[in-house]
Design a protein around this motif. Structure first.
Motif, PDB file in Angstrom:
ATOM      1  N   LYS A   1     -67.097 -24.630 -20.308  1.00  0.00           N
ATOM      2  CA  LYS A   1     -66.183 -24.883 -21.426  1.00  0.00           C
ATOM      3  C   LYS A   1     -66.885 -25.713 -22.508  1.00  0.00           C
ATOM      4  O   LYS A   1     -66.709 -25.474 -23.705  1.00  0.00           O
ATOM      5  CB  LYS A   1     -64.938 -25.622 -20.930  1.00  0.00           C
ATOM      6  N   GLU A   2     -67.667 -26.720 -22.090  1.00  0.00           N
ATOM      7  CA  GLU A   2     -68.392 -27.548 -23.058  1.00  0.00           C
ATOM      8  C   GLU A   2     -69.393 -26.712 -23.844  1.00  0.00           C
ATOM      9  O   GLU A   2     -69.550 -26.882 -25.064  1.00  0.00           O
ATOM     10  CB  GLU A   2     -69.109 -28.687 -22.338  1.00  0.00           C
ATOM     11  N   LYS A   3     -70.083 -25.808 -23.136  1.00  0.00           N
ATOM     12  CA  LYS A   3     -71.064 -24.956 -23.815  1.00  0.00           C
ATOM     13  C   LYS A   3     -70.368 -24.037 -24.830  1.00  0.00           C
ATOM     14  O   LYS A   3     -70.829 -23.868 -25.963  1.00  0.00           O
ATOM     15  CB  LYS A   3     -71.828 -24.119 -22.789  1.00  0.00           C
ATOM     16  N   GLU A   4     -69.217 -23.481 -24.421  1.00  0.00           N
ATOM     17  CA  GLU A   4     -68.460 -22.607 -25.323  1.00  0.00           C
ATOM     18  C   GLU A   4     -67.943 -23.395 -26.523  1.00  0.00           C
ATOM     19  O   GLU A   4     -68.013 -22.932 -27.673  1.00  0.00           O
ATOM     20  CB  GLU A   4     -67.297 -21.969 -24.554  1.00  0.00           C
ATOM     21  N   ALA A   5     -67.444 -24.618 -26.275  1.00  0.00           N
ATOM     22  CA  ALA A   5     -66.944 -25.464 -27.366  1.00  0.00           C
ATOM     23  C   ALA A   5     -68.075 -25.849 -28.320  1.00  0.00           C
ATOM     24  O   ALA A   5     -67.882 -25.893 -29.542  1.00  0.00           O
ATOM     25  CB  ALA A   5     -66.291 -26.717 -26.792  1.00  0.00           C
ATOM     26  N   ASP A   6     -69.262 -26.146 -27.769  1.00  0.00           N
ATOM     27  CA  ASP A   6     -70.416 -26.481 -28.609  1.00  0.00           C
ATOM     28  C   ASP A   6     -70.802 -25.310 -29.509  1.00  0.00           C
ATOM     29  O   ASP A   6     -71.130 -25.495 -30.692  1.00  0.00           O
ATOM     30  CB  ASP A   6     -71.612 -26.875 -27.732  1.00  0.00           C
ATOM     31  N   ASP A   7     -70.784 -24.107 -28.934  1.00  0.00           N
ATOM     32  CA  ASP A   7     -71.141 -22.918 -29.727  1.00  0.00           C
ATOM     33  C   ASP A   7     -70.164 -22.733 -30.890  1.00  0.00           C
ATOM     34  O   ASP A   7     -70.575 -22.448 -32.028  1.00  0.00           O
ATOM     35  CB  ASP A   7     -71.133 -21.670 -28.835  1.00  0.00           C
ATOM     36  N   ILE A   8     -68.872 -22.911 -30.612  1.00  0.00           N
ATOM     37  CA  ILE A   8     -67.860 -22.782 -31.676  1.00  0.00           C
ATOM     38  C   ILE A   8     -68.073 -23.875 -32.722  1.00  0.00           C
ATOM     39  O   ILE A   8     -67.996 -23.624 -33.936  1.00  0.00           O
ATOM     40  CB  ILE A   8     -66.438 -22.865 -31.085  1.00  0.00           C
ATOM     41  N   GLN A   9     -68.359 -25.087 -32.271  1.00  0.00           N
ATOM     42  CA  GLN A   9     -68.548 -26.196 -33.200  1.00  0.00           C
ATOM     43  C   GLN A   9     -69.736 -25.934 -34.127  1.00  0.00           C
ATOM     44  O   GLN A   9     -69.668 -26.218 -35.333  1.00  0.00           O
ATOM     45  CB  GLN A   9     -68.777 -27.482 -32.403  1.00  0.00           C
ATOM     46  N   ARG A  10     -70.801 -25.379 -33.553  1.00  0.00           N
ATOM     47  CA  ARG A  10     -71.979 -25.070 -34.385  1.00  0.00           C
ATOM     48  C   ARG A  10     -71.630 -24.016 -35.450  1.00  0.00           C
ATOM     49  O   ARG A  10     -72.079 -24.101 -36.595  1.00  0.00           O
ATOM     50  CB  ARG A  10     -73.132 -24.592 -33.502  1.00  0.00           C
ATOM     51  N   ARG A  11     -70.823 -23.035 -35.048  1.00  0.00           N
ATOM     52  CA  ARG A  11     -70.427 -22.004 -36.015  1.00  0.00           C
ATOM     53  C   ARG A  11     -69.567 -22.606 -37.120  1.00  0.00           C
ATOM     54  O   ARG A  11     -69.731 -22.282 -38.304  1.00  0.00           O
ATOM     55  CB  ARG A  11     -69.674 -20.871 -35.304  1.00  0.00           C
ATOM     56  N   LEU A  12     -68.660 -23.514 -36.743  1.00  0.00           N
ATOM     57  CA  LEU A  12     -67.794 -24.150 -37.737  1.00  0.00           C
ATOM     58  C   LEU A  12     -68.604 -24.992 -38.713  1.00  0.00           C
ATOM     59  O   LEU A  12     -68.348 -24.984 -39.923  1.00  0.00           O
ATOM     60  CB  LEU A  12     -66.744 -25.020 -37.043  1.00  0.00           C
ATOM     61  N   ILE A  13     -69.603 -25.710 -38.174  1.00  0.00           N
ATOM     62  CA  ILE A  13     -70.420 -26.567 -39.046  1.00  0.00           C
ATOM     63  C   ILE A  13     -71.317 -25.718 -39.945  1.00  0.00           C
ATOM     64  O   ILE A  13     -71.548 -26.039 -41.120  1.00  0.00           O
ATOM     65  CB  ILE A  13     -71.241 -27.550 -38.190  1.00  0.00           C
ATOM     66  N   LYS A  14     -71.807 -24.625 -39.381  1.00  0.00           N
ATOM     67  CA  LYS A  14     -72.636 -23.722 -40.192  1.00  0.00           C
ATOM     68  C   LYS A  14     -71.825 -23.165 -41.361  1.00  0.00           C
ATOM     69  O   LYS A  14     -72.307 -23.066 -42.493  1.00  0.00           O
ATOM     70  CB  LYS A  14     -73.150 -22.583 -39.308  1.00  0.00           C
ATOM     71  N   GLU A  15     -70.558 -22.832 -41.074  1.00  0.00           N
ATOM     72  CA  GLU A  15     -69.673 -22.344 -42.137  1.00  0.00           C
ATOM     73  C   GLU A  15     -69.377 -23.452 -43.138  1.00  0.00           C
ATOM     74  O   GLU A  15     -69.262 -23.227 -44.332  1.00  0.00           O
ATOM     75  CB  GLU A  15     -68.352 -21.838 -41.530  1.00  0.00           C
ATOM     76  N   GLY A  16     -69.252 -24.688 -42.613  1.00  0.00           N
ATOM     77  CA  GLY A  16     -68.897 -25.817 -43.476  1.00  0.00           C
ATOM     78  C   GLY A  16     -70.012 -26.225 -44.404  1.00  0.00           C
ATOM     79  O   GLY A  16     -69.784 -26.715 -45.502  1.00  0.00           O
ATOM     80  N   ASP A  17     -71.263 -26.051 -43.963  1.00  0.00           N
ATOM     81  CA  ASP A  17     -72.435 -26.311 -44.813  1.00  0.00           C
ATOM     82  C   ASP A  17     -72.525 -27.769 -45.269  1.00  0.00           C
ATOM     83  O   ASP A  17     -73.039 -28.073 -46.334  1.00  0.00           O
ATOM     84  CB  ASP A  17     -72.391 -25.386 -46.039  1.00  0.00           C
TER      85      ASP A  17
END
Length: 705
Positions: A262-278
């Motif tokens: 779950k932590e790995k999945e949450a980290d992956d989502i967080q990275r995508r959100l931050i990448k989108e956030g720029d």
């Protein structure tokens, strides 16, 4: 025992077969293996741990535990160990083999033992382990096999190196400072078990337990029906508590596995959100995550320490009552130890008084009653003062309320000393540290949240919702694990109480039973073994104290900084604690030591433990010279590495963890040197160098001048 050679075949960065010889030569016992970061030093050490322990390697070092967690599970972790170029070339299997010499196996004469562990990424099932004794398979391995354990794994544990103590022989010198930072009950329990194993105490405790089980069989034959029924029930309850603990541990393992995924999945989502956030880069995010992980680890350790202090708070609040109990226990111990002596003193005093009285009668002297009482009381006091001053008085009407054993008395006194000397300051320090770490974690969390894109498009909203759900589940799993750990603690306490009842019942049955010859012999052996274990523990305690104190004074440049080392081994051997004392005879908080001093402490402890054990195994040290000033480094080189084992393999970064001056100091004890040459991104190999030319060869290869 020596490691003769190690062969890595398609293991990670080592393409094809790579063999390295590690046998010492004469009194030269140190092998140096070096290379630049990323060339394969840590991989080489990890390959050895994997070869010996496979999926159990996570118990040797938290580094492996973390890497396995990051991958999701052991299968995903280890299946990535096939060399990438070998995989491209169509190969599917990798392996590591270790050849030992001078292995002592009861009733078997052998020159060499080879252990080889292989893994096939196509079958993707489990490791294959082969053990060859002088090049051949041996019936011993088959005989060791149990229903749920392979004989090869048992052979490694029983005849090569038990996994519980492997951490003392494979270690990162920078991380062994954790031995000086053990605070929580769970940490102490785990480390105490390792101490007990390495000191040889556990094997005698196990033998005693086996004999007691045999004696219980005899007891059940001759006991009264109600006692027999109670004894059977106690044994069943103890077994059930053990099974329940194992079940709870399995539940925790499953929850941890779910949490890691779950932590790995949450980290992956967080990275995508931050990448989108720029707002921040992924590298900056990774740094924040690393900082968060380190702070979280520290916070957990402080939290565990605070929990232990929460258990002490009620005792601290009842300080006056506690001191009364302490005084009562001290008097009770004095009563037990001095009653015989006091009876003897009173007898002699009465004899003197009787002789004086006889002389008075013969002389026909008459004294006033007050005068007579005065002189009699003074005579008693003065005799005790001048002839028996070392024997404390115990009141005639003194009552025993607690009747503590030596172990229980020591445990109680330790609690009192903690409350009197260090509780207030330590609790305040830990509480402040916990608040600080929590604030730091909150700050990092805010930075990460601020960096996530707050866009209102459907994809981002869905990702946010998923992450929130994952975060809730991760938090929920953490709470579930905490509850299960509490249940394990309850079961451990229940088991302890049941064993105490079992011991009381055993004594009751023994007092009312006529023994057969077998029963008498078994009881005699158990009694002799109990006496031996107590004596053995005392010898180990004294020897460990002396060796640690000598080691600390040799390694540390603050002379007389530590004046006494006290090792406390509980009666059961389940709890072993080590305290350091300064020149003022006050306990030194190991957490207050500098990083260099903690490493000195850990090095002295390791040296003493290895020296005290009957285990002859090579010592492997990664990052060997971290955190040392010049004098500490020289002390370690001259006194620790040459003496910690007959075979020592170190993995330094040249010019950083091992300078030219330090290497020259080490050189008289160096028998072999190797450089790890990185040919391509997918291939490294070992190059043996002459010890005299090692640094020159390194500088030429890497343009390090």
């Amino acid at each position: 025992m020596y490691i003769k050679e190690i062969e890595l075949n398609n293991f990670r960065i080592y393409k094809g077969k790579n063999k390295i010889s590690l046998l010492p030569e004469g009194d030269k016992n140190i092998i140096v293996i070096s290379g630049k970061n990323g060339f394969g030093k840590t991989t080489f050490l990890m390959s050895l741990v994997w070869c010996l322990y496979g999926k159990q390697m996570e118990k040797v070092d938290e580094l492996y535990d973390k890497e396995i967690r990051d991958k999701g599970n052991y299968t995903k972790y280890i299946s990535n160990s096939l060399n990438r170029k070998a995989l491209e070339d169509g190969e599917t299997e990798f392996s590591v083999s270790v050849t030992f010499s001078n292995v002592k196996i009861p009733d078997i004469t052998c020159n060499e033992v080879t252990i080889k562990r292989s893994y096939n990424v196509i079958s993707n099932t489990s490791d294959r382990v082969d053990v060859l004794i002088d090049g051949y398979q041996n019936q011993l391995i088959e005989d060791l096999t149990k229903e749920n354990q392979k004989g090869e794994e048992i052979f490694i544990r029983d005849f090569i190196l038990p996994i519980e103590i492997a951490k003392f022989f494979f270690f990162d010198a920078e991380k062994i400072v954790s031995l000086a930072e053990v605070n929580s009950t769970n940490q102490r329990r785990q480390l105490s078990k390792a101490y007990s194993e390495v000191l040889g105490i556990q094997k005698y405790e196990d033998l005693k337990a086996n004999l007691e089980e045999k004696q219980d069989e005899y007891r059940r034959r001759s006991a009264k029906s109600e006692d027999k029924e109670e004894l059977n029930q106690l044994r069943a309850d103890i077994d059930n508590a053990k099974i329940e603990i194992e079940r709870l541990v399995d539940q925790i393992d499953d929850l941890k596995h779910e949490k890691y995924l779950k932590e790995k999945e949450a980290d992956d989502i967080q990275r995508r959100l931050i990448k989108e956030g720029d707002n921040i880069t992924l590298d900056e995010l990774n740094l924040l995550k690393d900082d968060y992980a380190k702070l979280e680890q520290k916070k957990t350790a402080v939290q565990e320490s605070l929990k232990d202090y929460f258990d002490i708070i009620p005792f601290a609040l009842a300080g006056e009552t506690l001191m009364n109990i302490s005084e009562q226990i001290t008097n009770e111990r004095n009563l037990i130890e001095q009653k015989y002596k006091q009876d003897d003193v009173n007898l002699k005093i009465n004899q003197i008084k009787q002789e004086i009285e006889r002389q008075r009668v013969e002389e026909r002297l008459v004294f006033d009653t007050n005068v007579r009482d005065f002189y009699e009381s003074q005579i008693v006091k003065l005799i005790k003062k001048h002839f028996f001053s070392d024997i404390p008085d115990v009141p005639d009407n003194f009552e025993t309320f607690h009747d503590f054993s030596n172990s229980e008395t020591n445990e109680f006194n330790q609690l009192v000393n903690t409350i009197k000397h260090s509780f207030k300051e330590s609790f305040a320090r830990l509480n402040t540290e916990y608040s600080y770490l929590k604030n730091q974690l909150d700050t990092i969390n805010r930075k990460i949240r601020d960096a996530e894109k707050s866009a209102d498009n459907e994809y981002i909203a869905d990702q946010r919702k998923k992450k929130e759900s994952l975060d809730k589940r991760i938090l929920s799993i953490g709470n579930e694990i905490e509850i299960l750990n509490q249940k394990i603690g309850e079961q451990n306490n229940l088991s302890k109480n049941l064993k105490q009842k079992q011991e009381i019942l055993r004594k009751k049955i023994d007092e009312s039973t006529e023994y057969s010859e077998k029963e008498k012999k078994t009881k005699q052996i158990i009694n002799r073994l109990q006496t031996f274990i107590a004596h053995f523990k005392e010898l180990k305690k004294q020897s460990l104290e002396e060796k640690m104190l000598k080691g600390l004074n040799t390694l540390m440049h603050k002379k007389d900084f530590i004046t006494k080392v006290e090792v406390d081994i509980s009666l059961t051997g389940e709890d072993i604690d080590i305290s350091l004392y300064g020149h003022n005879n006050k306990v030194i908080d190991k957490g207050s030591l500098s990083m260099g001093e903690r490493q000195m402490y850990a090095s002295a402890l390791l040296n003493a433990l290895v020296d005290e054990s009957d285990i002859e195994f090579p010592v492997f040290i990664d990052s060997p010279m971290q955190k040392f000033d010049e004098q500490h480094a020289e002390n370690i080189i001259r006194h620790f590495y040459p003496n910690v084992s007959k075979q020592v393999v170190i993995f330094p970064l040249i010019n950083k963890e091992l300078t030219e001056k330090e290497y020259n100091q080490l050189h008289p004890k160096v028998c072999k040197t190797y450089l790890i040459d990185n040919i391509t991104n997918e291939k490294s190999q070992f190059i043996e160098c002459a010890a005299n030319d090692f640094l020159e060869t390194y500088n030429l290869m890497y343009n390090a001048n």
